[in-house]
Design an enzyme around this catalytic site. Structure first.
Site, PDB file in Angstrom:
ATOM      1  N   ASN A 122       0.919  -1.123  -0.030  1.00 40.41           N
ATOM      2  CA  ASN A 122       0.105  -0.121  -0.053  1.00 40.41           C
ATOM      3  C   ASN A 122       0.860   1.144   0.094  1.00 40.41           C
ATOM      4  O   ASN A 122       0.284   2.506   0.330  1.00 40.41           O
ATOM      5  CB  ASN A 122      -0.875   0.224   1.298  1.00 40.41           C
TER       6      ASN A 122
ATOM      7  N   HIS B  49     -14.196  -1.119   6.576  1.00 42.79           N
ATOM      8  CA  HIS B  49     -13.011  -1.710   7.155  1.00 42.79           C
ATOM      9  C   HIS B  49     -13.191  -2.366   8.415  1.00 42.79           C
ATOM     10  O   HIS B  49     -14.014  -1.667   9.274  1.00 42.79           O
ATOM     11  CB  HIS B  49     -11.673  -0.789   7.145  1.00 42.79           C
TER      12      HIS B  49
ATOM     13  N   GLU C  80     -15.967   4.603   3.828  1.00 38.01           N
ATOM     14  CA  GLU C  80     -14.709   5.031   3.200  1.00 38.01           C
ATOM     15  C   GLU C  80     -15.036   5.813   2.074  1.00 38.01           C
ATOM     16  O   GLU C  80     -15.971   5.651   1.315  1.00 38.01           O
ATOM     17  CB  GLU C  80     -13.672   3.749   2.824  1.00 38.01           C
TER      18      GLU C  80
ATOM     19  N   SER D 103     -11.064  -0.502   0.166  1.00 33.87           N
ATOM     20  CA  SER D 103      -9.851  -1.002   0.268  1.00 33.87           C
ATOM     21  C   SER D 103      -9.889  -2.213  -0.390  1.00 33.87           C
ATOM     22  O   SER D 103      -8.442  -2.645  -1.096  1.00 33.87           O
ATOM     23  CB  SER D 103      -9.431  -1.291   1.912  1.00 33.87           C
TER      24      SER D 103
ATOM     25  N   ASP E 171     -13.374   7.295   6.163  1.00 28.85           N
ATOM     26  CA  ASP E 171     -12.138   7.024   6.215  1.00 28.85           C
ATOM     27  C   ASP E 171     -11.483   6.983   4.990  1.00 28.85           C
ATOM     28  O   ASP E 171     -11.711   6.666   3.722  1.00 28.85           O
ATOM     29  CB  ASP E 171     -12.284   5.519   6.636  1.00 28.85           C
TER      30      ASP E 171
ATOM     31  N   HIS F 247      -7.158   5.013   1.608  1.00 30.43           N
ATOM     32  CA  HIS F 247      -6.682   4.652   0.218  1.00 30.43           C
ATOM     33  C   HIS F 247      -7.047   5.940  -0.556  1.00 30.43           C
ATOM     34  O   HIS F 247      -6.549   5.567  -1.749  1.00 30.43           O
ATOM     35  CB  HIS F 247      -7.608   3.536  -0.174  1.00 30.43           C
TER      36      HIS F 247
ATOM     37  N   LYS G 292       0.126   4.231   4.441  1.00 26.12           N
ATOM     38  CA  LYS G 292      -0.176   3.920   3.101  1.00 26.12           C
ATOM     39  C   LYS G 292       0.700   4.583   2.231  1.00 26.12           C
ATOM     40  O   LYS G 292       1.919   4.802   1.992  1.00 26.12           O
ATOM     41  CB  LYS G 292      -1.545   3.591   2.542  1.00 26.12           C
TER      42      LYS G 292
HETATM   43  C1  LIG Z   1     -10.021   1.758   4.910  1.00 20.40           C
HETATM   44  C2  LIG Z   1      -8.751   1.285   6.268  1.00 20.40           C
HETATM   45  N1  LIG Z   1      -8.836   2.032   7.504  1.00 20.40           N
HETATM   46  C3  LIG Z   1      -7.983   1.872   8.143  1.00 20.40           C
HETATM   47  C4  LIG Z   1      -6.805   0.997   8.100  1.00 20.40           C
HETATM   48  C5  LIG Z   1      -5.944   0.543   9.184  1.00 20.40           C
HETATM   49  O1  LIG Z   1      -4.737   1.484   8.955  1.00 20.40           O
HETATM   50  P1  LIG Z   1      -3.550   1.064   9.662  1.00 20.40           P
HETATM   51  O2  LIG Z   1      -2.768  -0.051   8.838  1.00 20.40           O
HETATM   52  O3  LIG Z   1      -2.690   2.285   9.692  1.00 20.40           O
HETATM   53  O4  LIG Z   1      -3.764   0.701  10.976  1.00 20.40           O
HETATM   54  C6  LIG Z   1      -6.727   0.052   7.048  1.00 20.40           C
HETATM   55  C7  LIG Z   1      -5.480  -0.623   6.713  1.00 20.40           C
HETATM   56  O5  LIG Z   1      -5.542  -1.570   5.845  1.00 20.40           O
HETATM   57  C8  LIG Z   1      -7.962   0.422   5.877  1.00 20.40           C
HETATM   58  O6  LIG Z   1      -7.798  -0.104   4.727  1.00 20.40           O
END
Ligand SMILES: Cc1ncc(COP(=O)(O)O)c(C=O)c1O
Length: 390
Positions: free
Chosen positions: A44, A127, A174, A178, A203, A206, A237
């Protein structure tokens, strides 16, 4: 039954169901940059900034490996406040607060915004960290069909009929999903949120680095800051490091500082991860073309796969799934590709809904156009051998 028999039973069942999870080495990071070895589509690190010289240089001069304490004890360092200041400006919000991870930001923010007297409406595909945050909040939880404002409206309407005075509604989505790489219909969602007197958390994990001005995200690209009160994001990411954050108003930040257990009871991020993330942020803002270039490459890759008869679902971003439907087919395609030096993760239920297993290709700026041509040709040929098509 021996004291550990129950553990073995669980693991055997997972294995038998093909759902066992194992630790995977980062092959991409273990090979030297630019070497013509493995093509890694599992990272990522979208803008390939984690190994950029200025980003690595930002770790030099770090005086301490740790931060020593949580932010509220004595762990707040100038690097935290400087990054928070710049992230807030970058995202177009009044305030920002760092968390130890994007995961912690999501489980730390949702329970501050809503509690057991309230209701949350989340997209079915959000997520796991958002689901866990909703569970921790003890709110009533309604899940709407993926990217369906119509279904969200139905749920809001039904819940409104039984809404008590002062009961808060929170919608959670989101901006770029993801596992599907598609975009939320944010403007339509904002309209519903306003109509039903709800709040909204987006969120942007991505979307950051890829969409918006200088990579500020999809909320920025659509100029929706004034309609989206809170966004979460991650430093892990496109920002190439580790950590998470929320952007919001000063008032909400103050509440999070006072109420959020994953913020209060977690040691502050060490400067060795904050400073490189800050350097990556500066690079993204200096070179506005990075996100657009990544999207152009991903679009080319997606078109090649589609011409080869593969189903890339609703992807419009750097995340390009290839639908296999069947979990075994996803695992076998992933293994065939690995044998040819192409790393792409098989994503199976329960991470994605039943019958939607897929390979997830994460296109990054480490992939040249030649790499993407080569990879697409191999994917199309191997998928044909396995009878996988659109
Ligand atoms: C949409 C989404 N939010 C939050 C996270 C969590 O992020 P972190 O890996 O920094 O804990 C991810 C991680 O894959 C994600 O895909």
């Amino acid at each position: 039954m021996s004291s550990e028999q129950w553990i073995e039973d669980i693991l055997l069942t997972l294995r038998a169901d093909g759902l066992e999870r194992t630790l995977k080495p980062n092959i991409g990071l273990m090979q030297s940059p630019g070497s013509a070895g493995v093509l890694d589509f599992s990272s990522n690190d979208y803008l390939n900034l984690s190994r950029a010289p200025d980003v690595l240089a930002a770790m030099q001069g770090v005086l301490s490996a740790g931060s020593g304490a949580s932010r509220l004890v004595s762990g707040t360092l100038p690097c935290h406040t400087a990054l928070e200041h710049d992230l807030a400006l970058f995202k177009g919000y009044a305030a920002c607060l760092l968390f130890g991870a994007g995961y912690l930001a999501n489980i730390g923010v949702v329970p501050v915004l809503v509690n057991r007297d309230d209701a949350v409406f989340s997209d079915r595909l959000v997520h796991a960290s958002l689901i866990d945050g909703i569970t921790l909040s003890r709110s009533r939880h309604f899940r709407f069909q993926h990217n369906s404002p119509d279904h969200l409206e139905q749920l809001l309407q039904k819940a409104s009929a039984a809404r008590r005075p002062r009961m808060k509604f929170l919608c959670v989505v989101e901006s770029i999903y993801s596992m599907d790489g598609d975009a939320a219909p944010l403007a339509d969602i904002c309209e519903l949120v306003e109509r039903f007197d709800a709040s909204l958390l987006v969120d942007e994990a991505h979307a950051i680095g890829v969409f918006g001005r200088g990579g500020a995200g999809l909320v920025d690209e659509l100029a929706l800051q004034h309609r989206v009160p809170c966004c979460t994001g991650t430093l892990s990411k496109a920002l190439g490091s580790c950590g998470g954050f929320v952007v919001c108003s000063h008032l909400v930040k103050e509440l999070i500082v006072n109420r959020s257990r994953p913020f209060i009871y977690n040691t502050a991020l060490p400067p060795g991860v904050v400073q490189p993330a800050h350097a990556a942020l500066r690079k993204m803002q200096q070179d506005e073309s990075l996100g657009a270039e990544l999207r152009r490459r991903a679009q080319g890759f997606r078109e090649m796969l589609q011409l080869g008869g593969l189903n890339t679902m609703g992807s419009i971003s750097q995340i390009v799934p290839v639908m296999t439907k069947d979990s075994d087919a996803a695992v076998r395609l992933s293994a065939h590709l690995a044998a040819q030096g192409i790393v792409a993760q098989a994503i199976r239920p329960p991470t994605v809904p039943k019958g939607t297993a897929r390979l997830r290709f994460s296109v990054t700026l480490a992939h040249s156009l030649d790499d993407l041509h080569r990879a697409a040709a191999v994917v199309i040929a191997e998928a044909a051998k396995l009878g996988i098509g659109g």
